[in-house]
Design an enzyme around this catalytic site. Structure first.
Site, short mmCIF file in Angstrom:
data_model
loop_
_atom_site.label_atom_id
_atom_site.label_comp_id
_atom_site.label_asym_id
_atom_site.label_seq_id
_atom_site.Cartn_x
_atom_site.Cartn_y
_atom_site.Cartn_z
N HIS A 103 -34.24 11.98 0.27
CA HIS A 103 -34.23 11.44 -1.08
C HIS A 103 -32.92 10.71 -1.34
O HIS A 103 -31.90 11.03 -0.72
CB HIS A 103 -34.42 12.55 -2.12
CG HIS A 103 -33.42 13.66 -2.01
ND1 HIS A 103 -33.55 14.68 -1.09
CD2 HIS A 103 -32.29 13.93 -2.69
CE1 HIS A 103 -32.53 15.51 -1.21
NE2 HIS A 103 -31.74 15.07 -2.18
N HIS A 105 -30.34 9.55 -4.54
CA HIS A 105 -29.99 9.73 -5.95
C HIS A 105 -29.59 8.39 -6.54
O HIS A 105 -28.78 7.66 -5.96
CB HIS A 105 -28.77 10.65 -6.10
CG HIS A 105 -28.97 12.05 -5.62
ND1 HIS A 105 -29.13 13.12 -6.48
CD2 HIS A 105 -29.03 12.58 -4.37
CE1 HIS A 105 -29.26 14.24 -5.79
NE2 HIS A 105 -29.19 13.93 -4.50
P1 5GP Z 1 -29.43 17.15 -2.75
O1 5GP Z 1 -28.14 17.87 -2.91
O2 5GP Z 1 -30.35 17.82 -1.76
O3 5GP Z 1 -29.23 15.71 -2.46
O4 5GP Z 1 -30.10 17.19 -4.18
C1 5GP Z 1 -31.31 17.74 -4.51
C2 5GP Z 1 -31.54 17.43 -5.96
O5 5GP Z 1 -32.82 17.86 -6.31
C3 5GP Z 1 -30.56 18.13 -6.91
O6 5GP Z 1 -29.87 17.15 -7.67
C4 5GP Z 1 -31.45 19.01 -7.78
O7 5GP Z 1 -31.03 19.05 -9.12
C5 5GP Z 1 -32.81 18.36 -7.62
N1 5GP Z 1 -33.92 19.27 -7.74
C6 5GP Z 1 -34.06 20.48 -7.16
N2 5GP Z 1 -35.24 21.04 -7.46
C7 5GP Z 1 -35.89 20.16 -8.26
C8 5GP Z 1 -37.17 20.16 -8.90
O8 5GP Z 1 -37.96 21.10 -8.80
N3 5GP Z 1 -37.47 19.07 -9.65
C9 5GP Z 1 -36.64 18.01 -9.78
N4 5GP Z 1 -37.05 17.00 -10.52
N5 5GP Z 1 -35.43 17.96 -9.19
C10 5GP Z 1 -35.05 19.03 -8.44
#
Ligand code: 5GP
Length: 139
Positions: A103, A105
């Protein structure tokens, strides 16, 4: 390359097993609001390919994902009245990745407004719904 868990939270969102505030979808990607927004309009763009991180996706799939990021980011920035856009992408727990489904951001940034700490916790569903509506209207 990290193993892919087909039951990760984003795979469940893709399957419709968990709800999200959807902003955009096409054959290859889905974009929705982050549930713990670090800024207003904090969006996640995910691939529909089962890739755990940047290194597990095909170059074509990555191109499609980044093309959607490129299209959505300025529109989201305008929708929330931001001044710039931070694009973040983490690979591996050591780098800060917590969900192991590729993903990107999109973080709209307003002048002088710092990112909210992760510990801020989940946003109010009504606030997310209002932000999603505002962004969808501008796409
Ligand atoms: P990472 O650190 O893996 O790049 O970020 C994962 C992101 O996913 C985090 O910013 C977190 O807030 C978001 N996230 C985690 N679980 C969920 C969810 O169930 N729904 C949504 N919309 N975002 C999520």
């Amino acid at each position: 390359m990290a193993a892919y868990d087909p039951d990760n939270i984003f795979a469940k969102i893709l399957k419709g097993e968990i709800p999200c505030h959807k902003l955009y979808e096409d054959a290859d990607t889905l974009a929705f609001l982050d549930i713990i927004p670090r800024t207003e309009g904090h969006t996640l763009v995910i691939t529909k390919e089962s890739a755990p991180d940047l290194f597990g996706i095909s170059p074509q799939g990555l191109g499609k994902l980044m093309a959607v990021v490129q299209t959505l980011a300025p529109k989201i920035k305008t929708a929330v009245g931001a001044d710039g856009v931070l694009i973040q992408q983490f690979n591996g727990a050591a780098a800060g990745q917590t969900v192991f489904h590729l993903h990107v951001h999109i973080l709209p940034i307003k002048d002088g407004v710092p990112l909210r700490p992760q510990e801020t916790g989940m946003a109010e569903p009504d606030a997310l719904a209002m932000t999603a509506e505002k962004i969808r209207a501008s796409l």
